[in-house]
Design a protein around this motif. Structure first.
Motif, mmCIF file in Angstrom:
data_model
loop_
_atom_site.group_PDB
_atom_site.id
_atom_site.type_symbol
_atom_site.label_atom_id
_atom_site.label_comp_id
_atom_site.label_asym_id
_atom_site.label_seq_id
_atom_site.Cartn_x
_atom_site.Cartn_y
_atom_site.Cartn_z
ATOM 1 N N ILE A 139 1.100 -1.231 0.183
ATOM 2 C CA ILE A 139 0.094 -0.073 -0.175
ATOM 3 C C ILE A 139 0.915 1.164 -0.251
ATOM 4 O O ILE A 139 1.990 1.403 0.807
ATOM 5 C CB ILE A 139 -1.154 0.035 1.319
ATOM 6 C CG1 ILE A 139 -1.897 -1.282 1.037
ATOM 7 C CG2 ILE A 139 -1.712 1.247 1.138
ATOM 8 C CD1 ILE A 139 -2.411 -1.536 2.512
ATOM 9 N N PHE A 140 0.245 2.215 -0.811
ATOM 10 C CA PHE A 140 1.314 3.632 -0.801
ATOM 11 C C PHE A 140 0.316 4.699 -0.763
ATOM 12 O O PHE A 140 -0.740 4.602 -1.119
ATOM 13 C CB PHE A 140 1.886 3.834 -2.386
ATOM 14 C CG PHE A 140 3.077 2.433 -2.780
ATOM 15 C CD1 PHE A 140 4.182 2.735 -2.552
ATOM 16 C CD2 PHE A 140 2.486 1.247 -3.151
ATOM 17 C CE1 PHE A 140 5.070 1.824 -2.823
ATOM 18 C CE2 PHE A 140 3.430 0.370 -3.650
ATOM 19 C CZ PHE A 140 4.968 0.631 -3.343
ATOM 20 N N MET A 141 0.632 5.626 0.130
ATOM 21 C CA MET A 141 -0.047 6.983 0.402
ATOM 22 C C MET A 141 0.774 7.812 -0.292
ATOM 23 O O MET A 141 1.882 8.405 0.155
ATOM 24 C CB MET A 141 -0.459 7.043 1.771
ATOM 25 C CG MET A 141 -1.165 8.240 2.129
ATOM 26 S SD MET A 141 -1.700 8.463 3.890
ATOM 27 C CE MET A 141 -2.134 10.272 4.028
ATOM 28 N N ASP A 142 0.219 8.388 -1.322
ATOM 29 C CA ASP A 142 1.019 9.529 -2.204
ATOM 30 C C ASP A 142 2.319 9.158 -2.481
ATOM 31 O O ASP A 142 3.305 9.798 -2.281
ATOM 32 C CB ASP A 142 1.126 10.834 -1.416
ATOM 33 C CG ASP A 142 -0.420 11.489 -1.167
ATOM 34 O OD1 ASP A 142 -1.323 11.173 -1.924
ATOM 35 O OD2 ASP A 142 -0.780 12.147 -0.258
ATOM 36 N N ALA A 143 2.404 8.060 -3.258
ATOM 37 C CA ALA A 143 3.771 7.477 -3.290
ATOM 38 C C ALA A 143 4.540 6.991 -2.365
ATOM 39 O O ALA A 143 5.775 6.585 -2.626
ATOM 40 C CB ALA A 143 4.391 8.277 -4.449
ATOM 41 N N VAL A 144 4.431 6.831 -1.158
ATOM 42 C CA VAL A 144 5.055 6.476 -0.100
ATOM 43 C C VAL A 144 4.545 5.450 0.370
ATOM 44 O O VAL A 144 3.443 5.107 1.046
ATOM 45 C CB VAL A 144 5.137 7.661 1.037
ATOM 46 C CG1 VAL A 144 5.837 7.188 2.341
ATOM 47 C CG2 VAL A 144 5.568 8.761 0.560
ATOM 48 N N PRO A 145 5.600 4.174 0.489
ATOM 49 C CA PRO A 145 4.834 2.879 0.935
ATOM 50 C C PRO A 145 4.371 2.802 2.560
ATOM 51 O O PRO A 145 5.321 3.605 3.292
ATOM 52 C CB PRO A 145 6.181 1.871 0.750
ATOM 53 C CG PRO A 145 7.406 2.846 0.579
ATOM 54 C CD PRO A 145 6.795 4.067 0.236
ATOM 55 N N VAL A 146 3.601 2.468 2.938
ATOM 56 C CA VAL A 146 2.815 2.576 4.337
ATOM 57 C C VAL A 146 2.192 1.067 4.622
ATOM 58 O O VAL A 146 1.686 0.343 3.591
ATOM 59 C CB VAL A 146 1.836 3.744 4.495
ATOM 60 C CG1 VAL A 146 2.382 4.779 4.617
ATOM 61 C CG2 VAL A 146 0.649 3.403 3.639
ATOM 62 N N SER A 147 2.185 0.955 5.982
ATOM 63 C CA SER A 147 1.632 -0.429 6.473
ATOM 64 C C SER A 147 0.078 0.127 6.436
ATOM 65 O O SER A 147 -0.259 1.381 6.517
ATOM 66 C CB SER A 147 2.101 -0.925 7.532
ATOM 67 O OG SER A 147 1.946 0.120 8.693
ATOM 68 N N MET A 148 -0.735 -0.871 6.691
ATOM 69 C CA MET A 148 -2.137 -0.683 7.077
ATOM 70 C C MET A 148 -2.284 0.207 8.200
ATOM 71 O O MET A 148 -3.152 1.272 8.424
ATOM 72 C CB MET A 148 -3.158 -1.690 7.343
ATOM 73 C CG MET A 148 -4.300 -1.807 6.881
ATOM 74 S SD MET A 148 -4.726 -1.183 5.299
ATOM 75 C CE MET A 148 -6.245 -2.014 4.829
ATOM 76 N N ALA A 149 -1.657 0.015 9.367
ATOM 77 C CA ALA A 149 -1.497 0.957 10.648
ATOM 78 C C ALA A 149 -1.128 2.289 10.383
ATOM 79 O O ALA A 149 -1.825 3.171 10.830
ATOM 80 C CB ALA A 149 -0.645 0.069 11.670
ATOM 81 N N GLU A 150 0.033 2.418 9.643
ATOM 82 C CA GLU A 150 0.399 3.833 9.273
ATOM 83 C C GLU A 150 -0.585 4.520 8.453
ATOM 84 O O GLU A 150 -0.652 5.721 8.579
ATOM 85 C CB GLU A 150 1.961 3.493 8.464
ATOM 86 C CG GLU A 150 2.880 3.293 9.460
ATOM 87 C CD GLU A 150 4.179 2.944 8.467
ATOM 88 O OE1 GLU A 150 5.375 3.020 9.067
ATOM 89 O OE2 GLU A 150 4.210 2.615 7.112
#
Length: 133
Positions: free
Chosen positions: A68-79
């Motif tokens: 999962i990426f948020m605005d092209a930054v990889p994140v976990s579900m918790a992040e």
């Protein structure tokens, strides 16, 4: 008992003709409303762009392998949940766009959508690609 004489019909059944007229009317209405794009105008030019406050759209991308990426930054579900909660606190009408890879597992997309629902994010868009024929 009397036998009816063979005589020409003096009525014309117009029901099929009315059905056809209604279908043509509906098609005409649909085609004309789809063809209306708006009025073209020549907008004035300015030396500087006015600063209009646009809400920042958050893009959540789900890759083929489930990352999962948020605005092209990889994140976990918790992040992702923490960051979206922070952004939602800044802007209650936070718009979010979800982009899921066509080959990813459906469960990954559903998990992200469930998280957005849990955070009460209502401004949601699902990105698709137009099929070129």
């Amino acid at each position: 008992m009397q036998v009816q004489e063979d005589k020409a019909y003096d009525d014309i059944n117009i029901t099929p003709m009315l059905d056809l007229a209604y279908v043509l009317l509906v098609m005409f209405i649909i085609m004309t409303t789809a063809a209306v794009q708006g009025i073209k105008v020549n907008l004035p030019k300015t030396s500087s762009q006015p600063s209009l406050a646009k809400p920042k759209t958050v893009s959540v991308t789900i890759a083929n392998d489930g990352k999962i990426f948020m605005d092209a930054v990889p994140v976990s579900m918790a992040e992702l949940e923490d960051r979206l909660r922070q952004k939602k606190a800044e802007n209650p009408e936070l718009p979010v766009v979800v982009r899921g890879d066509g080959e990813t597992q459906y469960r990954n997309v559903i998990d992200v959508l469930a998280l957005l629902s849990k955070l009460e994010i209502t401004q949601l868009g699902l990105v698709t690609q137009r099929l070129v024929q």
